[in-house]
Scaffold this motif. Structure first.
Motif, short mmCIF file in Angstrom:
data_model
loop_
_atom_site.label_atom_id
_atom_site.label_comp_id
_atom_site.label_asym_id
_atom_site.label_seq_id
_atom_site.Cartn_x
_atom_site.Cartn_y
_atom_site.Cartn_z
N LYS A 3 0.84 -1.19 0.00
CA LYS A 3 0.00 0.00 0.00
C LYS A 3 0.88 1.25 0.00
O LYS A 3 1.82 1.35 0.78
N GLN A 4 0.55 2.18 -0.87
CA GLN A 4 1.33 3.41 -1.01
C GLN A 4 0.84 4.48 -0.04
O GLN A 4 -0.34 4.54 0.29
N VAL A 5 1.76 5.33 0.38
CA VAL A 5 1.42 6.47 1.20
C VAL A 5 0.76 7.51 0.29
O VAL A 5 1.27 7.79 -0.80
N ALA A 6 -0.34 8.06 0.72
CA ALA A 6 -1.02 9.09 -0.07
C ALA A 6 -0.10 10.31 -0.18
O ALA A 6 0.58 10.65 0.79
N ARG A 35 14.76 -1.62 -3.28
CA ARG A 35 13.31 -1.78 -3.14
C ARG A 35 12.86 -1.28 -1.77
O ARG A 35 13.58 -1.33 -0.81
N ARG A 36 11.60 -0.79 -1.74
CA ARG A 36 10.92 -0.37 -0.52
C ARG A 36 11.54 0.87 0.13
O ARG A 36 11.43 1.07 1.33
N THR A 41 6.44 6.40 -4.08
CA THR A 41 5.78 7.43 -3.28
C THR A 41 6.20 8.82 -3.73
O THR A 41 5.37 9.73 -3.89
N VAL A 42 7.49 9.00 -3.97
CA VAL A 42 7.99 10.29 -4.44
C VAL A 42 7.43 10.60 -5.83
O VAL A 42 6.98 11.72 -6.09
N LEU A 43 7.43 9.63 -6.73
CA LEU A 43 6.89 9.85 -8.07
C LEU A 43 5.42 10.22 -8.02
O LEU A 43 4.97 11.12 -8.75
N ARG A 44 4.66 9.55 -7.18
CA ARG A 44 3.22 9.85 -7.07
C ARG A 44 2.99 11.26 -6.53
O ARG A 44 2.08 11.96 -6.97
#
Length: 184
Positions: A3-6, A35-36, A41-44
Motif C-alpha cells: 500500500k502506497q502512502v497518499a 526496493r521499498r 511514493t515520491v513519483l506519485r
C-alpha cells in the motif's frame, strides 16, 4: 505492491522532490534505489503536485513486456491526460484513426499490422504531442523501467529473436528528448 502512502501524507521528501524537478528542467533523470525505499511514493507526489507548466504522466511499467504495449500505455496516458487540450485531443483521435487504433474502455490498442512499426508510432506520438503543447513540458514519470526492459529482453531471448527492442526503446526516447525541448 505494498500500500502506497497518499501524496498528502508524504513527509520529509520535499527537498528531494525539488532536486528532481530541478534536474528535470535541464535533462531527464533516472531515479534508482533499493526496493521499498519510497521511489514510487515520491513519483506519485510529483505527479499530483507538479510545478506550473508541466504535464505529468505517471505509469507503472512493471507489466509491460513488449514495445507495442509500451506505446499503447503511452497513447492511453496521452489521451486520458490531454483530452482537455482540444488541439491535442483532436490530433490523437486523427492519429489513432490513421493507424487503425482502437479504444476499448479507455485503453488504446494498436492493430496487428502496425505492431512491427512501434518505433515510428512512438516517435510520431511524442513529436506531435510536444508540438501541440509547446508552452508546456511533458514529464513522463515511469516506474519500474529497468524491470520492463529486462522482461522485453528476456522474452526476445527466449523467442530466439535478434531484435534488441530494449535498446531501441532507450534510443528512441533519448532521440525524442533531444529533438523536443519540452519532453522529459
Amino acid at each position: 505492491m505494498a500500500k502506497q502512502v497518499a501524496p498528502e501524507n508524504v513527509v520529509g521528501r520535499d527537498r528531494l522532490i525539488r532536486q528532481m524537478w530541478k534536474a528535470i528542467e535541464r535533462h531527464s533523470a533516472v531515479f534508482t534505489a533499493e526496493r521499498r525505499i519510497g521511489k514510487t511514493t515520491v513519483l506519485r507526489k510529483m505527479e499530483v503536485e507538479p510545478p506550473d507548466g508541466k504535464i505529468v504522466l505517471y505509469a507503472d511499467l512493471e507489466k509491460v513486456d513488449t514495445p507495442v504495449r509500451l506505446v499503447e500505455v503511452l497513447l492511453t496516458d496521452l489521451k486520458v491526460h490531454l483530452t482537455k487540450k482540444a488541439a491535442l485531443g483532436r490530433w490523437l483521435r486523427q492519429f489513432l484513426d490513421a493507424i487503425g487504433g482502437t479504444e476499448v474502455g479507455g485503453v488504446i490498442k494498436i492493430p496487428p499490422q502496425e505492431k512491427k512499426d512501434w518505433q515510428s508510432i512512438l516517435e510520431k506520438a511524442l513529436a506531435n504531442a510536444c508540438g501541440n503543447q509547446a508552452d508546456a513540458q511533458f514529464v513522463f514519470l515511469w516506474d519500474e523501467v529497468p524491470y520492463m526492459l529486462q522482461k522485453i529482453s528476456e522474452l526476445e531471448r527466449r523467442s530466439g529473436s535478434n531484435d534488441n527492442s530494449a535498446l531501441a526503446i532507450l534510443d528512441s526516447l533519448r532521440a525524442m528528448r533531444n529533438e523536443n525541448a519540452n519532453l522529459r
